[in-house]
Structures are given as structure tokens and as C-alpha cells.
Scaffold this motif. Structure first.
Motif, PDB file in Angstrom:
ATOM      1  N   ARG A 143       0.815  -1.214   0.000  1.00 51.84           N
ATOM      2  CA  ARG A 143       0.000   0.000   0.000  1.00 51.84           C
ATOM      3  C   ARG A 143       0.851   1.268   0.000  1.00 51.84           C
ATOM      4  O   ARG A 143       0.540   2.231  -0.712  1.00 51.84           O
ATOM      5  N   VAL A 144       1.894   1.272   0.782  1.00 53.39           N
ATOM      6  CA  VAL A 144       2.773   2.449   0.810  1.00 53.39           C
ATOM      7  C   VAL A 144       3.451   2.638  -0.539  1.00 53.39           C
ATOM      8  O   VAL A 144       3.559   3.765  -1.043  1.00 53.39           O
ATOM      9  N   ASP A 145       3.859   1.532  -1.147  1.00 54.38           N
ATOM     10  CA  ASP A 145       4.571   1.606  -2.427  1.00 54.38           C
ATOM     11  C   ASP A 145       3.622   1.972  -3.565  1.00 54.38           C
ATOM     12  O   ASP A 145       3.780   3.008  -4.227  1.00 54.38           O
ATOM     13  N   ARG A 146       2.617   1.134  -3.798  1.00 54.51           N
ATOM     14  CA  ARG A 146       1.710   1.387  -4.924  1.00 54.51           C
ATOM     15  C   ARG A 146       0.821   2.602  -4.690  1.00 54.51           C
ATOM     16  O   ARG A 146       0.389   3.255  -5.646  1.00 54.51           O
ATOM     17  N   GLY A 147       0.543   2.898  -3.418  1.00 58.36           N
ATOM     18  CA  GLY A 147      -0.296   4.044  -3.105  1.00 58.36           C
ATOM     19  C   GLY A 147       0.463   5.354  -3.051  1.00 58.36           C
ATOM     20  O   GLY A 147      -0.144   6.405  -2.880  1.00 58.36           O
ATOM     21  N   ARG A 148       1.795   5.293  -3.191  1.00 60.76           N
ATOM     22  CA  ARG A 148       2.649   6.489  -3.115  1.00 60.76           C
ATOM     23  C   ARG A 148       2.250   7.341  -1.899  1.00 60.76           C
ATOM     24  O   ARG A 148       1.947   8.529  -1.988  1.00 60.76           O
ATOM     25  N   VAL A 149       2.333   6.697  -0.733  1.00 63.32           N
ATOM     26  CA  VAL A 149       1.848   7.280   0.515  1.00 63.32           C
ATOM     27  C   VAL A 149       2.842   8.281   1.086  1.00 63.32           C
ATOM     28  O   VAL A 149       4.051   8.038   1.123  1.00 63.32           O
ATOM     29  N   ARG A 150       2.315   9.405   1.559  1.00 61.59           N
ATOM     30  CA  ARG A 150       3.139  10.446   2.172  1.00 61.59           C
ATOM     31  C   ARG A 150       2.881  10.594   3.667  1.00 61.59           C
ATOM     32  O   ARG A 150       3.675  11.218   4.376  1.00 61.59           O
ATOM     33  N   HIS A 151       1.759  10.047   4.156  1.00 55.63           N
ATOM     34  CA  HIS A 151       1.417  10.173   5.568  1.00 55.63           C
ATOM     35  C   HIS A 151       0.701   8.908   6.028  1.00 55.63           C
ATOM     36  O   HIS A 151      -0.035   8.287   5.259  1.00 55.63           O
ATOM     37  N   VAL A 152       0.914   8.543   7.295  1.00 54.05           N
ATOM     38  CA  VAL A 152       0.245   7.385   7.893  1.00 54.05           C
ATOM     39  C   VAL A 152      -0.321   7.796   9.246  1.00 54.05           C
ATOM     40  O   VAL A 152       0.370   8.402  10.064  1.00 54.05           O
ATOM     41  N   VAL A 153      -1.590   7.456   9.478  1.00 47.15           N
ATOM     42  CA  VAL A 153      -2.227   7.645  10.780  1.00 47.15           C
ATOM     43  C   VAL A 153      -2.706   6.283  11.250  1.00 47.15           C
ATOM     44  O   VAL A 153      -3.513   5.628  10.574  1.00 47.15           O
ATOM     45  N   THR A 154      -2.195   5.833  12.401  1.00 44.24           N
ATOM     46  CA  THR A 154      -2.617   4.547  12.939  1.00 44.24           C
ATOM     47  C   THR A 154      -2.528   4.602  14.457  1.00 44.24           C
ATOM     48  O   THR A 154      -2.153   5.625  15.035  1.00 44.24           O
ATOM     49  N   THR A 155      -2.884   3.506  15.118  1.00 41.78           N
ATOM     50  CA  THR A 155      -2.828   3.469  16.571  1.00 41.78           C
ATOM     51  C   THR A 155      -1.408   3.186  17.047  1.00 41.78           C
ATOM     52  O   THR A 155      -0.583   2.632  16.315  1.00 41.78           O
ATOM     53  N   ALA A 156      -1.158   3.556  18.296  1.00 44.36           N
ATOM     54  CA  ALA A 156       0.148   3.258  18.886  1.00 44.36           C
ATOM     55  C   ALA A 156       0.406   1.755  18.883  1.00 44.36           C
ATOM     56  O   ALA A 156       1.541   1.303  18.681  1.00 44.36           O
ATOM     57  N   ASP A 168       9.478   7.554   3.023  1.00 43.42           N
ATOM     58  CA  ASP A 168       9.606   8.863   3.657  1.00 43.42           C
ATOM     59  C   ASP A 168       8.211   9.432   3.875  1.00 43.42           C
ATOM     60  O   ASP A 168       7.739  10.293   3.141  1.00 43.42           O
ATOM     61  N   TYR A 169       7.523   8.914   4.892  1.00 43.49           N
ATOM     62  CA  TYR A 169       6.155   9.346   5.155  1.00 43.49           C
ATOM     63  C   TYR A 169       6.031   9.816   6.614  1.00 43.49           C
ATOM     64  O   TYR A 169       6.707   9.315   7.511  1.00 43.49           O
ATOM     65  N   THR A 170       5.151  10.783   6.823  1.00 49.34           N
ATOM     66  CA  THR A 170       4.861  11.275   8.164  1.00 49.34           C
ATOM     67  C   THR A 170       4.171  10.172   8.954  1.00 49.34           C
ATOM     68  O   THR A 170       3.225   9.547   8.473  1.00 49.34           O
ATOM     69  N   ARG A 171       4.650   9.952  10.171  1.00 42.79           N
ATOM     70  CA  ARG A 171       4.085   8.910  11.023  1.00 42.79           C
ATOM     71  C   ARG A 171       3.331   9.550  12.178  1.00 42.79           C
ATOM     72  O   ARG A 171       3.918  10.314  12.964  1.00 42.79           O
ATOM     73  N   ILE A 172       2.029   9.232  12.289  1.00 41.60           N
ATOM     74  CA  ILE A 172       1.172   9.817  13.320  1.00 41.60           C
ATOM     75  C   ILE A 172       0.504   8.689  14.093  1.00 41.60           C
ATOM     76  O   ILE A 172      -0.164   7.835  13.491  1.00 41.60           O
ATOM     77  N   ALA A 173       0.674   8.681  15.413  1.00 47.20           N
ATOM     78  CA  ALA A 173       0.138   7.606  16.250  1.00 47.20           C
ATOM     79  C   ALA A 173      -0.981   8.123  17.147  1.00 47.20           C
ATOM     80  O   ALA A 173      -0.842   9.156  17.816  1.00 47.20           O
ATOM     81  N   VAL A 174      -2.079   7.384  17.166  1.00 48.05           N
ATOM     82  CA  VAL A 174      -3.215   7.684  18.032  1.00 48.05           C
ATOM     83  C   VAL A 174      -3.096   6.823  19.279  1.00 48.05           C
ATOM     84  O   VAL A 174      -2.956   5.604  19.182  1.00 48.05           O
ATOM     85  N   GLY A 175      -3.171   7.441  20.441  1.00 49.36           N
ATOM     86  CA  GLY A 175      -3.008   6.705  21.689  1.00 49.36           C
ATOM     87  C   GLY A 175      -1.753   7.173  22.405  1.00 49.36           C
ATOM     88  O   GLY A 175      -1.424   8.362  22.379  1.00 49.36           O
ATOM     89  N   GLY A 176      -1.037   6.245  23.025  1.00 49.57           N
ATOM     90  CA  GLY A 176       0.175   6.597  23.748  1.00 49.57           C
ATOM     91  C   GLY A 176       1.283   7.050  22.815  1.00 49.57           C
ATOM     92  O   GLY A 176       1.262   6.782  21.615  1.00 49.57           O
TER      93      GLY A 176
END
Length: 574
Positions: A143-156, A168-176
Motif C-alpha cells: 500500500r505504501v509503495d503502490r499508493g505512493r503514501v506520504r502520511h500514515v495515521v494509525t494506533t500506537a 519517507d512518510y509522516t508517522r502519526i500515532a493515536v493513543g500513547g
């Protein structure tokens, strides 16, 4: 089709959308008028979160999202609350560099942050790639490769899955807090007012869905700021949603059905999205919440309906008045059991990740057993003979592209060849086969690659599976062709049993005998095996795996452990 009064004369895109929406609400049970007179709004510029969702909170403080967790805790947020919170998330994401056209993987469960982030991304013009939390590193790399992803939002908790996912994508964690990841909670310091960087074109990409891949590598389906937000007016119409409804849809985040019925359709109607979170499905616990919280509208896939009818449905004093099923066709036996318990009829609907709902049984219309209904307003459905390509009473379900329905994807991202293949000849080809009766009702036959021939007869697996599900011991069934030296192929059923039944010779005999009594001779199931069914992570049966297994055995195979054949039972000989 004639124009919806005022739809194109409205001063703003939001007003044009409202005009079309209100037309469908007024004709909720008047299918003929809705079908004849509905016209899709076609704004050049449209941002659903700004032009529609935010305006609801300005008019009233109705509940938009109601989440009840397994421990009994719950959260209720109004449209006004979510407008404010999504504005904060949008402002904060913009500070982190999220901009128009950026692709973002959103991998969260049914939690408030999911809806906040979806609304925020739409406001920013970012492109959302929904992802289920069941995905592992291999799927995420794709998904990161074929989707040409620049940002990711997921849980801790799920952040470690990305440790081996380069990019080289922004990493954003929900939770701790997670080392190396931005902390989602920091958005609380952002401003509650939001100003977009400019207007949003309705044809800009908004969503990219990786399909569930029942037969091949997942395709990347592209939807715009029109095709899903506006397109799901058809889904709202099918369900029969109205302002003030409390709508429960059993669907996991990451899949298109979650956006259909946990986002666009209910909020198009100004209804409440109701969520019951659980770690393991418990029919009794779900029904308790349906009763307690006054759920008025309920949608579930066949897998859930099959589990529900094994529970006591009669305990509800006020069952939902609107019940629908989607994902795969519903078997008549399920529909009948729910009708007996709740006094309402489950109304089937047909659509795909690539579309909103195309065909459905709509409110106020008689439901013909086994039929998935009629084409919805805004969709011109044609059945094309697979050999001649001409319209027929049975054939591939296709959508006319003249005019192109709004609720259809723009195409498969980065795959012009596949897009051209499914839109050839002036039609969108669904890959599904259906039949039409004299009243115009459509019945699902199967995927084009699931329908097979046995003794030169065309066999629909769905029809045989529906018959098997009427047997008291059968919880689930999948029918595939098994190679046969004489008949080319014979129908074989893989069966999952209801709790309490043993996978024994006597059970197999009972099921095979039942099939002989309820199916025409050329359709009858001739082989049976008790086994778990392979499924995609969205819950759809992967018959392709079962077919491959049978092909490996070949036409002269003597059978293998767990398989029962007609010829093994002298009792069946006539």
C-alpha cells in the motif's frame, strides 16, 4: 431523466446537494417517481465535509456519532462537536505538511479519531487510503509503495507494523506516545476554526481503496469528492435513512462498506452513526445494545445475519424498522427467519467498492424472494450476454456510461489498461452475473468466474448455497466445480456446520439428501466436505482457493479425507 427541481439552480454546491437529497427523502417510498425524475447534482466544486457536513451542525445539535464499547462506556458527539474537532485535526495536519493531493493511509478501528481524521482529510483535499487494522507488514508495504503514501495515521499499538515498511512518510500515532511518531493528541492545541487553501474540484481524488482481492492482487479503486459523497445518495435511498434515524452498520474500518454506511449514507440523511465495539462477536450483546439505544436502522453482511439467526431474535421489543444486507447476496432462508422474528423484511442491495449501491430492494416496495431488487435512481443497469455482448435477460450486470452515473469510480489508479477493460463498449462491467424477470427485478447469479458448467448446464453457486443453508445443520456453504471425468464438473459443497452438529457420515447423508429434494437433478450437490471457508479479511468467501484445490485433484481423483460423495451412499441411489 428530468431535473430535480432547483438542483442546478441552487446558489452553492451544498444547496444543490441538499435539493437532490431532499428529493429522494420526499420520494423515499415512491420508487417510480424517484427513478423517473431523479438527477445527480453535478457541481464543478464540492467539498462534502465543508459544504455539507459542517452546515448540519450550524442548523441543529443532533448526535452524529454514538460509540458504545464492550465495557459499557460510550461517547456521543454532535455534528457541531465533530465540526470543531475535525477543524482542529485539519489545522494540525496542515502544520505537519499534509496538503492537497497527498495520499494518507488511515488505519484505525471504530474510534472517534477515525471520523475526525476522515473529515479533516476531506477538508484539506488529502487523499485517504483506508486500511483495516488486520493488515500486516507485507500488505502495508504494498500500500505504501503502490499508493505512493506520504502520511500514515494509525494506533500506537499498530505502529510497530510499519517498522519494516520503508518510505519517507509522516508517522502519526493515536493513543500513547511512540518514539519517532507524531502524537495525535497534540492536535488539541490547534484552532477550532478552519479555512481551506482554496475550492475543491468535485473531480479531485478523495479516496483510494485497495479491493479485497477475492481472485487476484488488490486493485486500487479511485473515488472523487463527488463519486462517494454524492454517489451515496443512492445508498441513503436504499436503506431508507431519514433525519433522526439511529443507524447501526456492522462493518470494519478499511473497507468500502464502512464508508457507505458508517459515514456518507447516514450523514447524508442527517442520521446518527451508531457503533458497538467488541473484540469477539456476541449476538446477544449486540441485540441488547440495539434494544437499549433504540437503533432504528440496521445493516449487516450475510456472515453476521447467519450468526444472528442462530440467536434469539424475538427478545427485541422494538426491532429496527429498516434492515438491509450487503457484501454478498442474502439467502432466502435468512430473510424469512428475520421476517418471522421482527416482522420486517431484510432488503438486499448490490454494489461494489467501485460504486455506490446500484440495485436494491427499496422502502415501500414488495420484495420478491431471492431478488436483489431494481436499478436505483441515477443508474441505468443493463444485462449483457457474455458471448454476444447484446442485452439479454441473463448476463453480466453492467452500467450504462451514457450518462455516466456519479456513484462510479473514476477508474483504477495507475492502471489505464484495466480501467479501459471494465469500461469497454460504453458500459462499466461489474464482473457479476444476474437475471431479470418480467417485472424488472434482478436476481444475482454469481461472479462471472464463479458460475460454471456441469453436464453442459450453467450452475450458479449462490443458488445451490441458498438451498443448502435451509438445512438446519448448515451455517455456511460454498459451492465450486469439482472435476469429473464424465460430466466435466460436478457441484461440490464446502460446508461449515452449526454448533452442535458433528461432521459425520450421517450429517453428510442428511445434507446431500436434502439437496436432492430441493434442487433440480442437474443442480444437485454431488460431493460434500466439512471445512472452514477461506475468506478475504473483509469476510468474503474466496471460492477461487477452493476451485484451485479441486483442480489440483483432477477428474480422476478418488477423493480425500473429509470428502463425501453421492456414490458413497447406497441410500441415495434411486
Amino acid at each position: 431523466m428530468t431535473a430535480v427541481p432547483g438542483a442546478h439552480d441552487a446558489a452553492t454546491p451544498g444547496e444543490a446537494f441538499r435539493s437532490a437529497r431532499d428529493f429522494l427523502l420526499r420520494h423515499r417510498e415512491d420508487y417510480d417517481t424517484a427513478r423517473r425524475e431523479f438527477r445527480w447534482p453535478a457541481p464543478e466544486r464540492f467539498n462534502w465535509a465543508l459544504d455539507w457536513f459542517d452546515t448540519i451542525g450550524e442548523r441543529h445539535d443532533r448526535t452524529a456519532l454514538w460509540i458504545v464499547d464492550e465495557d459499557g462506556s460510550e461517547q456521543r458527539l454532535s455534528f457541531r462537536d465533530l465540526t470543531r474537532r475535525s477543524n482542529q485535526v485539519a489545522n494540525w495536519l496542515r502544520e505537519l505538511g499534509v496538503g492537497r493531493g497527498d495520499r494518507m493511509i488511515l488505519m484505525l478501528g471504530n474510534q472517534v479519531e477515525l471520523w475526525e481524521t476522515v473529515l479533516a482529510a476531506i477538508k484539506l483535499g488529502a487523499v485517504i487510503i483506508p486500511a483495516t487494522t488486520l493488515l500486516g507488514p507485507i500488505d502495508l508495504r504494498d500500500r505504501v509503495d503502490r499508493g505512493r503514501v506520504r502520511h500514515v495515521v494509525t494506533t500506537a499499538a499498530d505502529a510497530p507494523k510499519f517498522d519494516d515498511v520503508p518510505g519517507d512518510y509522516t508517522r502519526i500515532a493515536v493513543g500513547g506516545p511512540v518514539p519517532g511518531w507524531r502524537h495525535y493528541a497534540d492536535n488539541a492545541a490547534a484552532a477550532t476554526d478552519f479555512s481551506p487553501d482554496g475550492p475543491t474540484r468535485a473531480d479531485e481524488a478523495m479516496l483510494l481503496y485497495f479491493t479485497s482481492g477475492t481472485t487476484a492482487q488488490p486493485k486500487l479503486v479511485e473515488h472523487t469528492h463527488a463519486s462517494y459523497p454524492i454517489g451515496h445518495l443512492s445508498t441513503m435511498y436504499w436503506i431508507g435513512l431519514e433525519p433522526g434515524d439511529v443507524h447501526l452498520n456492522i462493518s470494519s474500518p478499511g473497507w468500502a462498506k464502512h464508508a457507505w454506511s458508517n459515514l456518507f449514507a447516514p450523514w447524508n440523511a442527517e442520521a446518527t452513526v451508531f457503533i458497538h465495539n467488541y473484540t469477539r462477536f456476541d449476538a446477544a450483546a449486540l441485540l441488547e445494545q440495539v434494544e437499549r439505544c433504540g437503533v432504528t436502522s440496521f445493516c449487516a453482511p450475510p456472515t453476521v445475519w447467519r450468526m444472528l439467526i442462530q440467536a434469539d431474535l424475538s427478545g427485541l421489543s422494538r426491532p429496527p424498522a429498516k434492515v438491509v444486507g450487503a457484501g454478498e447476496p442474502l439467502n432466502p432462508e435468512i430473510i424469512e427467519q428475520v421476517r418471522r422474528a421482527w416482522g420486517v423484511t431484510i432488503r438486499d442491495g448490490f454494489g461494489q467498492t467501485e460504486t455506490s449501491v446500484q440495485v436494491a430492494n427499496t422502502p415501500g416496495q414488495p420484495v420478491q424472494p431471492g431478488s436483489m431488487g431494481r436499478p436505483l435512481p441515477g443508474f441505468d443497469v443493463v444485462l449483457l450476454d457474455p458471448v454476444t455482448g447484446e442485452p439479454a435477460d441473463e448476463g453480466e450486470i453492467c452500467l450504462s456510461l451514457e450518462p455516466r452515473p456519479v456513484g462510479l469510480m473514476t477508474g483504477y489508479a495507475d492502471d489505464d489498461e484495466r480501467t479501459a477493460e471494465v469500461t469497454r463498449g460504453g458500459y462499466y462491467h461489474t464482473g457479476d452475473v444476474g437475471s431479470r424477470d418480467a417485472a424488472g427485478c434482478l436476481t444475482y447469479v454469481g461472479r462471472t468466474d464463479d458460475v460454471f458448467k456441469a453436464s453442459d448446464y450453467r450452475i450458479s453457486p449462490f443458488e445451490l448455497e441458498s438451498a443448502l443453508l435451509e438445512h438446519e445443520a448448515v451455517a455456511e456453504a460454498a459451492v465450486v466445480p469439482a472435476p469429473d471425468a464424465i460430466r466435466l464438473a460436478v457441484p461440490k459443497a464446502y460446508v461449515v456446520l452449526v454448533a452442535g452438529y458433528e461432521p459425520s457420515r450421517s450429517t453428510a447423508l442428511s445434507i446431500l439428501r436434502f439437496a436432492r429434494e430441493h434442487l433440480a437433478p442437474y443442480k444437485r450437490v454431488r460431493r460434500l466436505e466439512f471445512a472452514d471457508l477461506p475468506k478475504t479479511i473483509s469476510g468474503k468467501i474466496r471460492r477461487v482457493e477452493l476451485r484451485a484445490r479441486e483442480q489440483e485433484q483432477g477428474p480422476h481423483a478418488a477423493g480425500f479425507g473429509g470428502e463425501f460423495r453421492e456414490e458413497d451412499f447406497p441410500e441415495l441411489r434411486s
